[in-house]
Write a protein that holds these residues in place. Structure first.
Motif: not given
Lengths: 144, 550
Positions: B35-46, B85-90, B81-83
């Motif tokens: 995820d490009d957003r750090a807070e979302d990553l933190m939420v997921l980690e939690a 290369m988007n998710g589908f391309e990845t 939504h990634l800056p």
């Protein structure tokens, strides 16, 4: 039996002592006059079958035959006589030393008229020869 | 056997001191969070922190792909939504890599789920789709499904690996054990063992080869089997080997094998083919000793048979000689005797006048002896004939037979007082004519030797014994000396002079011959002056032996 009618008797015997004793026995029975003696089977056959032709009985009334003979044995002589139309009517008396049943069987099967084992004692031999010769000569006479 | 200590789970050498329950960090289940957003990553980690998984975070598709180079993940949470290369391309790139082709990808998206984007997501291999805002419960339950699945799969893989290793070890151990046992049997066998190829060459021999033949197993390995076989036995051995190749099942054959010393031993082989391996397994035993014994037995047997047939031929020729002798006796011996008698008689008859009293006495002696000689010849002939005549067995009434014989003897001896005592008698099983001769001889013997008695007492009785009947003739005559009892039955054996009692000495010999031919026995008891007893036994009917010429 009148002495003026000598019978024709053929004695086939190789042993001269036996032959002599047979002559004595026949003499004692007044039967020796017409006696003719031969010394072996071959001589007997040439007497019985003149010139090798058919058998000729002539005036023969009886044959006294020994079994064990030189050249041609008594069994063969008997066989030849009994297969000849004329000679088979002549009585054959076997006078032998052999008391072997086998010899007796063979002789009777060939049609011998009497089989006699020569008795050892001369007196008995004399009476036996007398009885036999007289019997068979008489049978032949009655036949004609 | 010593082995390196190996971790059964990882298969790697144990190095880490970490507890097995947690396992090394690297061995934990990994989940990639992108995820490009750090807070979302933190939420997921939690949210996923308590799942006991290794969480790897990436803030872009490129970073995510880099992480995938490092390790494998059990699940990837991928923001659409990634800056850059988007998710589908990845996801497409992830799918292209062989190692990550099957890794479950869960897309995260904030958008209203349009059918187009959903279709796109599934087309690139989405395992699931999660809408933002993120529901902790949904995320945890979905991720934990994949984590558990990964754990279970890893467990299965580990167990399978473990099992394979265990089986390998067991197989190896079993193989070693079987090889060891096979080698032991190979080494310990008292028989020769040979493994040969279908080409006839020996592949392996056991140590017994050296013991029996003197060849070391190494010496015979690779050599043709036939090389050791005796030249004379090669054709039959070759034939047996050919048979082994053609037929299923064991083939046995015997052949002489050359020893290292150059001599030969007899080996009895049993070979079994294994066509799929083109091998013949064969076992052999040294049978030289029994072979020698068999050859010896055969030789002895042949020798014995030869001797028996020689003996038989001798006996036959002896029998023939005896027959011709009997015939000669009957004919040739009698003729001169008859001449002696006849001519002596003629001498007495015709020339008595030339003989004095002594001369006449002498001729009488000649005649008496001639008669005696004739009797001897007759008896001898009767005796000889007895041995040759065939037995005709019937049930014989011994009482009737004894009655008839005793009547004849009474008639022949009118001057004698003869008391025959004939009781109840067992019947006999034998030749009537010959048994009559036996009774006649025994009875007339009794009559003869009782002559000095005023009244002759002759008793005839019988009794049963084991399997035979015994008849006895007892008289009150002059008897004989017990010591000579066995001599009584010999031909021409006499215990009294012929002046005392007439006879030729053939009568009892004839009795014995008849009884022996019937399978019976004869014996006598007696004492001088008190009479004699003659016994004879015959087998009871049904137990009789075949009559043999005596």
């Amino acid at each position: 039996m009148p002495a003026s009618q000598p019978e024709e008797i053929l004695l086939i015997e190789d042993n001269s002592c036996d032959a002599e004793m047979t002559v004595w026995a026949l003499e004692k029975n007044q039967l020796s006059r017409g006696l003719h003696r031969v010394k072996d089977g071959a001589e007997a056959l040439s007497f019985l079958f003149p010139q090798g032709g058919p058998g000729s009985a002539g005036g023969l009334k009886a044959v006294l035959l020994d079994i064990k003979l030189p050249l041609v044995d008594g069994i063969e002589v008997l066989k030849r006589m009994k297969s000849d139309p004329e000679l088979k009517l002549v009585p054959v008396i076997i006078l032998t030393s052999s008391s072997e049943p086998k010899d007796r069987e063979v002789c009777y099967s060939l049609g011998v008229n009497s089989y006699v084992v020569k008795p050892l004692e001369f007196e008995e031999f004399v009476s036996t020869v007398g009885l036999l010769a007289r019997y068979w000569l008489k049978v032949n006479c009655s036949r004609g | 056997m010593p082995r390196k200590s190996v971790d059964p789970v990882s298969g790697r050498a144990k190095a880490s001191g970490q507890p097995a329950s947690k396992g090394p960090r690297d061995s934990r289940i990994s989940v990639l969070l992108v995820d490009d957003r750090a807070e979302d990553l933190m939420v997921l980690e939690a949210i996923l922190g308590d799942l006991d998984v290794h969480l790897v975070k990436a803030s872009s598709g490129e970073e995510a792909l880099r992480c995938l180079l490092d390790r494998d993940f059990s699940a990837i949470l991928l923001d659409v939504h990634l800056p850059g290369m988007n998710g589908f391309e990845t996801a497409e790139l992830i799918r292209k890599r062989e190692r990550s082709r099957a890794t479950p990808i869960i897309f995260l998206t904030g958008e209203e789920s349009s059918p187009v984007s959903l279709q796109h997501a599934y087309a690139v291999g989405a395992a699931d789709f999660i809408m933002k805002p993120i529901s902790a419960e949904a995320i945890r339950s979905k991720v934990s499904v994949f984590v558990e699945l990964a754990r279970a799969m890893r467990e299965v893989r580990i167990q399978a690996e473990q099992l394979r290793r265990m089986e390998d070890r067991q197989h190896r151990r079993l193989l070693e054990q079987v090889t060891e046992q096979r080698n032991r049997i190979f080494a310990l066998s008292p028989d020769l063992i040979c493994i040969a190829g279908f080409d006839g060459n020996i592949l392996e021999g056991n140590p017994r080869w050296e013991g029996t033949l003197g060849w070391t197993p190494a010496r015979v390995t690779g050599r043709p089997f036939l090389e050791f076989v005796h030249p004379d036995d090669r054709p039959s051995t070759k034939e047996a080997l050919e048979r082994l190749k053609k037929e299923p099942g064991a083939v046995s054959f015997e052949s002489r094998f050359r020893r290292a010393g150059g001599d030969y031993v007899w080996l009895a082989w049993t070979g079994t083919p294994y066509p799929s391996e083109r091998l013949i397994y064969a076992v052999a035993r040294d049978v030289s000793e029994s072979k020698r014994a068999a050859v010896e037995a055969l030789r002895l047997n042949t020798d014995l048979e030869r001797r028996v047939s020689e003996r038989t031929a001798q006996l036959e020729s002896a029998n023939k000689e005896l027959e011709s002798f009997s015939y000669s006796v009957s004919h040739d011996l009698r003729a001169p005797l008859r001449a002696i008698e006849g001519f002596t008689r003629r001498l007495v008859d015709r020339h008595a006048s030339g003989l004095d009293a002594e001369g006449k006495r002498l001729t009488e002696v000649v005649l008496t002896n001639t008669r005696r000689m004739a009797q001897l010849i007759d008896d001898l002939l009767a005796f000889s004939r007895m041995g040759r005549a065939e037995l005709i067995r019937t049930r014989v009434d011994m009482r009737a037979l004894a009655g008839s014989v005793s009547d004849e003897l009474r008639a022949a001896n009118p001057g004698r007082k003869l008391d025959f005592r004939i009781g109840e008698l067992a019947p006999a099983w034998g030749d009537q004519a010959l048994l009559r001769q036996v009774l006649a001889n025994l009875f007339s013997n009794a009559v003869k030797y009782t002559r000095p008695r005023e009244c002759a007492e002759i008793e005839f009785s019988s009794r049963q014994d084991k399997g035979e009947t015994v008849w006895s003739v007892r008289d009150n005559g002059v008897g004989f000396e017990e010591a000579f009892a066995s001599k009584l039955f010999g031909v021409f054996q006499r215990l009294h002079s012929s002046e005392e009692f007439e006879g030729t000495g053939v009568g009892l010999a004839l009795v014995q011959r008849v009884i022996l031919r019937h399978g019976g026995r004869v014996w006598a008891e007696g004492k001088t002056g008190t009479g004699a007893v003659f016994h004879f036994s015959l087998p009871t009917e049904g137990q009789g032996h075949a009559g043999k010429p005596a």
